[in-house]
Design an enzyme around this catalytic site. Sequence first.
Site, PDB file in Angstrom:
ATOM      1  N   SER A  98      57.030  20.262  45.902  1.00  0.00           N
ATOM      2  CA  SER A  98      57.013  20.070  47.352  1.00  0.00           C
ATOM      3  C   SER A  98      55.755  19.335  47.802  1.00  0.00           C
ATOM      4  CB  SER A  98      57.167  21.430  48.039  1.00  0.00           C
ATOM      5  OG  SER A  98      57.324  21.268  49.421  1.00  0.00           O
ATOM      6  N   ASP A 240      57.425  15.167  53.370  1.00  0.00           N
ATOM      7  CA  ASP A 240      56.670  15.637  52.212  1.00  0.00           C
ATOM      8  C   ASP A 240      57.394  15.119  50.950  1.00  0.00           C
ATOM      9  OD1 ASP A 240      58.818  17.429  52.156  1.00  0.00           O
ATOM     10  OD2 ASP A 240      57.583  19.108  51.515  1.00  0.00           O
ATOM     11  N   ASP A 242      59.312  16.172  48.625  1.00  0.00           N
ATOM     12  CA  ASP A 242      60.725  16.473  48.333  1.00  0.00           C
ATOM     13  C   ASP A 242      61.591  16.346  49.582  1.00  0.00           C
ATOM     14  OD1 ASP A 242      59.585  18.868  49.351  1.00  0.00           O
ATOM     15  OD2 ASP A 242      61.166  20.062  48.433  1.00  0.00           O
ATOM     16  N   ASP A 244      61.971  17.801  52.449  1.00  0.00           N
ATOM     17  CA  ASP A 244      62.590  18.854  53.264  1.00  0.00           C
ATOM     18  C   ASP A 244      61.841  19.033  54.581  1.00  0.00           C
ATOM     19  OD1 ASP A 244      60.433  20.075  51.986  1.00  0.00           O
ATOM     20  OD2 ASP A 244      61.535  21.895  51.444  1.00  0.00           O
TER      21      ASP A 244
HETATM   22 MG    MG Z   1      58.882  20.414  50.621  1.00  0.00          MG
END
Ligand code: MG
Length: 455
Positions: A98, A240, A242, A244
């Site tokens: 992340s 960010d 990844d 999300d």
């Molecule tokens: Mg993330």
Amino acid sequence: MDRLMVSVSGVRGTVGKTLTPRVAMEFGCAFGTMLGAGRTVTISRDTRPSGAMLRSAVAAGLTACGVNVVDLGVVTTPGAALMTRTLGCDGGVILTASHNPSPYNGIKFLQPSGPALPADQAERLKEIWRQGNFALQDSLHTGSESHNADTHETHVTAVCETVDPAAIAAGGFTAVLDSINGAGCAASPILLKRLGCKLVHLNAEPTGRFAHEPEPIEPNLGALGQAVLREKANVGFAQDPDADRLVLVDEQGRFIGEEYTLALAAAFVLRHRKGKLAVNLSTSRMIDDIAAAAGVEVVRAPTGEANVVEAMQREGCIFGGEGNGGVIDPRVVSVRDSLTGMAMILQYLAETGKPLSELVAAIPAYHLLKLKFPCPADAAAKVVEKTRAAFANRPGATFNNADGLRINLSDRWVSVRASNTEPIMRIFAEAPSRADAEALAGEVQALAQSVIGAG
Ligand code: MG
């Protein structure tokens, strides 16, 4: 301290030190043992250079235990979650750390509907890994491996079905997007072009070599604000690694704070549909004002995405998320999704015809203060108890003890809770002015220090 973190959110460590191919393979074996031979899982990764190596190690463990693997390649976390559900898989694995800096990577385990494993299953997985008695199969019964390249298209289509792409396109918006050379690089431009936006894409190479510190917070996003001004854009988006989480910059190039992503998205959703919302206990009370104006209830869940999703399902919420820029629309997928967030914000701009700064100014502002201090693990419960007693007779005070203690007062709140991973406590306080927030946090910290000092 450099150690492998194994928590309800999955596994996280430094590549080549605590997070090795052996650890990754063992967790593949553990997840395969937990699911059982003949099951099928998705496997995917963000853009970190170590992702391919860890993917292979996890896949080896899974297939060794007879689990079939569908490799989605480099995709966003919400995309992977959506495909796990869409393909009817029995679970998923994502290699991502992340927003953590470059030396880290991690392994996240998904349930069939997309979100991370619930706490009891995460605990069971950890126990199987710890014991190391894996259900390895013989040479005729190892799992198969296949590839699927549909994630971006499936995700973008699902997001577009929840908004009005023609209405957004009619707005003629220019958006600057910083994808931090992460997993958002591929799917996000497909979405923004389908919504008729002119896109200026920063850090758009999916190399996993981060152009700045990857957490989408103000000190890391100066270049985005400058690009918004230079391009005369309507909005700046930051993801960010990844993809999300989503953070916004207004048309004047100002970072408007990660808490506003959820608040603005909630304000947009409630223009169209009325229903309960779920957020975690540390999310700004801006959302309470927005919900109250629409006459709907806000459900507060303990910190952690899986807890918010569980509350959304239990209470039949139409929308939810976290104040860290995590927007969840269960019609797309029940995890935080920056693509859903971008589409909602753009439609909000299109419908109102107002600049983003004006939409932000319409939401009552608060100051949210976050501080932490060392606290021995055995003192944490006493701190919570003493804080509750001190506020017991405060007029209008209500208490939520789902995760530490949160005390709601008329126009402000304060929470105190112990970290799950470090010997520290965190105090969050939010009030209409900074001085009030500091006073509230200071009051709780003084109570805490009196307990710790006496211990
Ligand atoms: Mg993330």
